[in-house]
Structure formats: structure tokens, C-alpha cells
Scaffold this motif. Sequence first.
Motif, PDB file in Angstrom:
ATOM      1  N   GLU A  23      69.699  51.636  10.020  1.00  0.00           N
ATOM      2  CA  GLU A  23      69.331  51.107   8.709  1.00  0.00           C
ATOM      3  C   GLU A  23      70.185  51.704   7.595  1.00  0.00           C
ATOM      4  N   MET A  24      70.447  53.004   7.651  1.00  0.00           N
ATOM      5  CA  MET A  24      71.226  53.632   6.589  1.00  0.00           C
ATOM      6  C   MET A  24      72.726  53.477   6.814  1.00  0.00           C
ATOM      7  N   ILE A  25      73.192  53.772   8.030  1.00  0.00           N
ATOM      8  CA  ILE A  25      74.623  53.730   8.313  1.00  0.00           C
ATOM      9  C   ILE A  25      75.082  52.329   8.725  1.00  0.00           C
ATOM     10  N   GLY A  26      74.147  51.481   9.149  1.00  0.00           N
ATOM     11  CA  GLY A  26      74.480  50.145   9.633  1.00  0.00           C
ATOM     12  C   GLY A  26      75.399  49.334   8.730  1.00  0.00           C
ATOM     13  N   PRO A  27      75.110  49.263   7.417  1.00  0.00           N
ATOM     14  CA  PRO A  27      75.996  48.498   6.527  1.00  0.00           C
ATOM     15  C   PRO A  27      77.434  49.008   6.520  1.00  0.00           C
TER      16      PRO A  27
END
Length: 471
Positions: free
Chosen positions: A360-364
Motif C-alpha cells: 500500500e505504501m511502496i506500491g505506487p
Amino acid sequence: MNTPLLKSIVINFNYFIIYYVLVINFIYFIQLILAAFNLSDYVRKIRYSDYKKYITSDNMIPISILVPAYNEEETIVENIKSLISLNYPKFEVIVINDGSKDNTLNKVIQEFDLKEVNQPVRYRLKTNKIKGIYKNIDIPNLILVDKENGGKADALNAGINISNYPIITSIDADSILESDSLVRVVMPFIEDKKTVAVGGIVRIANGSIITRGRVVDIGLPKSSVAMFQIVEYLRAFLTGRVGWDALNSLLIVSGAFGAFKKEAAIEVGGYAKNTIGEDMELIVKMHEYFLRNKIPYRIKFVPDPVCWTQAPETLKDLRSQRRRWQIGLMDSLFKHKRMFFNPRYKQIGLIAVPYFWLFEMIGPIIEIIGYVMIPLAYIFGLLNLKYFLLFFAASILYGILLSLGAILLEEYTFNKYPTLKQLIKLSLYGILENFGYRQFTTFYRIEGIIKFRKMKHSWGKIKRTSFQNQR
């Protein structure tokens, strides 16, 4: 830069992307399966449970409904009318005007004929100064609190200080609850005394007809931006939240609608005022506190209590919202980084927190780098176009499958969108969201990452309209 080194980076990143996508899609698939079984059990349970008998029962736990309001003059009156007419034996509605600059305060005072009263306040949680408390003897369960601006978390903490009942539920001022929502959301507290928080499902009101604070005809919005969000919300709540609930690993209870044991909330220090993700922060704080102190507890998600809220209808407002969500997520994860892969925190530390960090945090960031690496791989002759197109098509089809799966779960369980036309339209948007909408939200989240330090205390603004003007 050294060309062989660049080629090596591109090749290794491509391999990483393949495994990354496989892992996250596997997680989504497991969530979908768990959600299907859980929802089936839940629907079977409520079919054989007579909730109506609880509506008039004197044994139900009384609830304090907290409504933080800042510049909500367009929707606040309809929201309050909806809340004070809920089917529940004993509850109070506490509206906290957090220093609004528009006509929110006066509208509420005039509409409900409220008068200022002298009422002592026990400050169990520190908040900004309360300037006045207003009541109407003929509407004994409505309390209006006027306070100095301190942000949503500060307003909620002020509401907790004013509240009289053991269960508190927070609802956004631009949202509306269904008439029996309180009965359903309070049941986990009755069924399991260890329950400290319960999340309810949030649905999008855009396109529906709302009369006197009630959704009388569920429709779909004309705005494509809002339509995409309906599919997104179904996937997030009916598969994501239900799936995490099945693993006892729920990290988010939506700020639009959640219920908490008041004493548990106070025990962990209430809502954090130094973050814009106060809803997630409170839940993560509870997990950390109760696990660290080895206190038995449960945090549940109930898919049935429906809260209807307004979704952004323009890309500008969507950008502001998703940027804020990403910043709130990062802030909470950074504050509780000690939980990352920490066995002391059981499945929260070993499964839920790592998932939110890695996907969720690093995905983008991973997704954006992927958009850069693909043309580089093509330039260096490292891209097998045939296999790339097959992998891309498979990823898109899998995303479509997950969206359609969430829509089918909705139709099978609660069937809020009963017509064939609505089902076809939802399915169409479930397909189209992969071609543009998802990429836009990724860029907005990247902006949140880049501007984290600058904007982590800034909420941003989203245009609200009267519920009567939804169509």
C-alpha cells in the motif's frame, strides 16, 4: 551511466516486478476467497437473526454518535435529521463545530432551535477550548458543541469528553446512516466483550435520491469519477476489509463510520491530533497497545451497517482525497514502524503491517518505476513484446476479475443495486477503471509520498453539495 549496469538494473527490476505482481495478486485472491466465505456466513446469520427485537430492547448498549463538522453547511442539517431519527433505544448525537468559517454553526442552531447551556466538561482528553454547548429540551439527544479549530481528531476528542455513553461512534458530517445501522454495528460489542472497535461498510450516495435524511432510491451517479469509486469501494470493503477481518488483522476502520469502546479509546490517548489519518492511527494504536500489554481484544468489521457518503466527482477533489489518504497511511506506518515484522505483535506485525508497508505504501513507487523501466527495456532490446503483452493482459484481466468478483459478492449478499442496468454499468466501470482511473490514483498517491513532510498536517478541501442535489 554504464550501459551494461543499466541493462542489469532493468533486467533485475523486471524479474522483481513479475514476482511482486504475482504475490500481490495472490494476496488479493486469498482475500476474495476469505471474503466470499465470511460474507456467506454473515448473510446466513442475519437471515436467522431477528434484529428488529433489539431496536426496542432496553438492554441495548447506549451509544454516543460524534459528528465533527468543519465548513459543512451544505450537508450538516440533513445529516443531523437522519441521525436523530435512527432506530435505536438510547443514543445521543453530539455535533462538534470545529471553528467553521461558514454558516455551519448558525444553521444548526436555527434549524433545531438550540440554546446555549452551562454544562461542565470533564477533560479526559486534552483538546482546544470549548466555546459553547447548545441544546434543545425538546430534542434531548442532540448536543451541539462549538469549539476553537483544532482539526478533526481534536473535535472527536472533544466529543468523547462530552459524551455520556460507553460506546462512541464517529460519522463524517457529509454522511448518512441507514436506520438500523446502530443496531448492527453494536452487535459485536454484545456478542464478544473483548471487542474494542467495529468498522462498518461505507457506500457512495452520489446518484441516489435522499429525502429527509434517508436514502429512498439507490442510484448510480452520472459522474464517471464517482462511478469508478463505487466499484473501488465495493472491492475495498467487501473483499479487502472482510478479508482482513477474517484474519483478525484489520488495520483501518473508516473515519466515515466506526464504533469504539470509549474507555479503550481514552486508554490509548484518543485520536491523534498530529496526523491527517486519525482513523487508521487510532486502530493501529489500539493494536499496538493491547498486544504489547497482552490484553485480549477484538477489532471487527461488519459489512452490513451501511453509511452513505459523498464521493469526489472531479479529478481535482479525487486528487486531494487520495493524496491525503496516502499521507495518513505513511504517517501511521512510520509512527508504528517497530511493529514491522515484529513477532511480538502476532499476525498484525507479521502479516498486516508488512502488507501495508510493501504494497500500500511502496506500491505506487513500484508501479511508477515500472512505467519507466518498460520503455528502457524496449530501447535496450530486453523486452520480449509477446511475453510483455501476455503478462500485461493477464494482469489487467486479473484486476477486472477482482472488481467483478466484488460486484458479484455485492449482488449475492446485500443487492443494493438490484437492476440489470445497474449491474451492467458497474461491471463496465469495473473493466474501464484499469485504463486510466487506476493510473491517475497512482500518480495522486505518488504526489502524497513526495509531499509527505510538507502536507502531513494539511487536510485539503473537497467540494460538498447538498444531499438533495445528488442527481
